[in-house]
Design a protein around this motif. Structure first.
Motif, PDB file in Angstrom:
ATOM      1  N   VAL A 118       0.855  -1.186   0.000  1.00 21.90           N
ATOM      2  CA  VAL A 118       0.000   0.000   0.000  1.00 21.90           C
ATOM      3  C   VAL A 118       0.888   1.233   0.000  1.00 21.90           C
ATOM      4  O   VAL A 118       1.878   1.284   0.723  1.00 21.90           O
ATOM      5  CB  VAL A 118      -0.921   0.025   1.251  1.00 21.90           C
ATOM      6  N   ASP A 119       0.513   2.220  -0.807  1.00 18.43           N
ATOM      7  CA  ASP A 119       1.242   3.489  -0.786  1.00 18.43           C
ATOM      8  C   ASP A 119       1.102   4.119   0.592  1.00 18.43           C
ATOM      9  O   ASP A 119       0.006   4.157   1.160  1.00 18.43           O
ATOM     10  CB  ASP A 119       0.699   4.449  -1.840  1.00 18.43           C
ATOM     11  N   THR A 123      -4.067   6.676   3.175  1.00 19.82           N
ATOM     12  CA  THR A 123      -4.560   6.329   4.512  1.00 19.82           C
ATOM     13  C   THR A 123      -5.872   5.551   4.477  1.00 19.82           C
ATOM     14  O   THR A 123      -6.080   4.679   5.319  1.00 19.82           O
ATOM     15  CB  THR A 123      -4.726   7.594   5.380  1.00 19.82           C
ATOM     16  N   ASP A 124      -6.756   5.832   3.526  1.00 16.17           N
ATOM     17  CA  ASP A 124      -8.012   5.076   3.453  1.00 16.17           C
ATOM     18  C   ASP A 124      -7.751   3.606   3.160  1.00 16.17           C
ATOM     19  O   ASP A 124      -8.342   2.722   3.782  1.00 16.17           O
ATOM     20  CB  ASP A 124      -8.940   5.666   2.385  1.00 16.17           C
ATOM     21  N   THR A 125      -6.866   3.348   2.229  1.00 20.15           N
ATOM     22  CA  THR A 125      -6.542   1.964   1.877  1.00 20.15           C
ATOM     23  C   THR A 125      -5.817   1.277   3.027  1.00 20.15           C
ATOM     24  O   THR A 125      -6.085   0.111   3.325  1.00 20.15           O
ATOM     25  CB  THR A 125      -5.710   1.920   0.587  1.00 20.15           C
ATOM     26  N   ARG A 126      -4.929   1.988   3.682  1.00 19.76           N
ATOM     27  CA  ARG A 126      -4.246   1.409   4.839  1.00 19.76           C
ATOM     28  C   ARG A 126      -5.256   1.033   5.919  1.00 19.76           C
ATOM     29  O   ARG A 126      -5.164  -0.051   6.516  1.00 19.76           O
ATOM     30  CB  ARG A 126      -3.195   2.382   5.376  1.00 19.76           C
ATOM     31  N   ARG A 127      -6.212   1.910   6.186  1.00 25.69           N
ATOM     32  CA  ARG A 127      -7.253   1.597   7.179  1.00 25.69           C
ATOM     33  C   ARG A 127      -8.059   0.376   6.768  1.00 25.69           C
ATOM     34  O   ARG A 127      -8.405  -0.458   7.608  1.00 25.69           O
ATOM     35  CB  ARG A 127      -8.182   2.795   7.385  1.00 25.69           C
ATOM     36  N   PHE A 128      -8.368   0.252   5.487  1.00 27.00           N
ATOM     37  CA  PHE A 128      -9.119  -0.901   4.983  1.00 27.00           C
ATOM     38  C   PHE A 128      -8.393  -2.198   5.329  1.00 27.00           C
ATOM     39  O   PHE A 128      -8.980  -3.116   5.895  1.00 27.00           O
ATOM     40  CB  PHE A 128      -9.314  -0.772   3.460  1.00 27.00           C
ATOM     41  N   TYR A 129      -7.095  -2.276   4.982  1.00 33.98           N
ATOM     42  CA  TYR A 129      -6.357  -3.511   5.241  1.00 33.98           C
ATOM     43  C   TYR A 129      -6.134  -3.731   6.734  1.00 33.98           C
ATOM     44  O   TYR A 129      -6.225  -4.877   7.206  1.00 33.98           O
ATOM     45  CB  TYR A 129      -5.036  -3.529   4.470  1.00 33.98           C
ATOM     46  N   GLU A 130      -5.879  -2.694   7.476  1.00 36.28           N
ATOM     47  CA  GLU A 130      -5.715  -2.842   8.926  1.00 36.28           C
ATOM     48  C   GLU A 130      -7.000  -3.340   9.566  1.00 36.28           C
ATOM     49  O   GLU A 130      -6.970  -4.170  10.482  1.00 36.28           O
ATOM     50  CB  GLU A 130      -5.253  -1.521   9.533  1.00 36.28           C
TER      51      GLU A 130
END
Length: 152
Positions: A118-119, A123-130
């Motif tokens: 993840v780039d 932050t939205d994508t990071r939150r999704f995977y977290e």
């Protein structure tokens, strides 16, 4: 599988190519175009090292996964290369369905590890995977893992 998510076949190569091309265009990332992607996907989706999961009818989301051998595991390691849902349908659970189905297929193919890049500023994508249990800090470590790359 989940709500409409299924493994794509070589017959789905055109729609998978269109979605992957749209993904890169949305984020101003270079793309060889749908025709080249379709040609590559026809070949890759016929084997066992690459698979795609698609959702929707018509298809509105895709997860593309590659498998590679790894000395630390008996089976391959899965890498989620791409996960994309068309913009108007985001935040409706399609991405979660794609991710869960992609993970299940990886387990069925003998994988013990599922990786995602993840780039850092996304932050939205990071939150999704977290939210789905992914971490960038390994147990016993204090610094996040980093992904380095270089064209060869």
């Amino acid at each position: 599988m989940g709500d409409g998510a299924r493994i794509a076949t070589a017959a789905d190569a055109a729609v998978v190519a269109e979605l992957l091309d749209a993904f890169n265009r949305e984020f101003d990332t270079p793309t060889p175009g749908p025709a080249v992607l379709q040609r590559r996907l026809c070949h890759l989706l016929s084997g066992q090292e690459v698979y795609a999961v698609v959702a929707g009818e018509p298809v509105t989301g895709v997860a593309l996964v590659t498998l590679r051998p790894n000395v630390w595991f008996d089976g391959p390691v899965a890498l989620l290369d791409e996960l994309y849902v068309v913009p108007p349908l985001r935040d409706q659970g399609i991405g979660t369905d794609l991710l869960h189905t992609a993970e299940r297929v990886a387990r069925e193919r003998g994988c013990e590890l599922f990786e995602v890049n993840v780039d850092g500023e996304d932050t939205d994508t990071r939150r999704f995977y977290e939210r789905h249990g992914y971490r960038c800090v390994e147990a016993g470590q204090s610094e996040p893992s980093l992904y380095y790359f270089r064209a060869v």
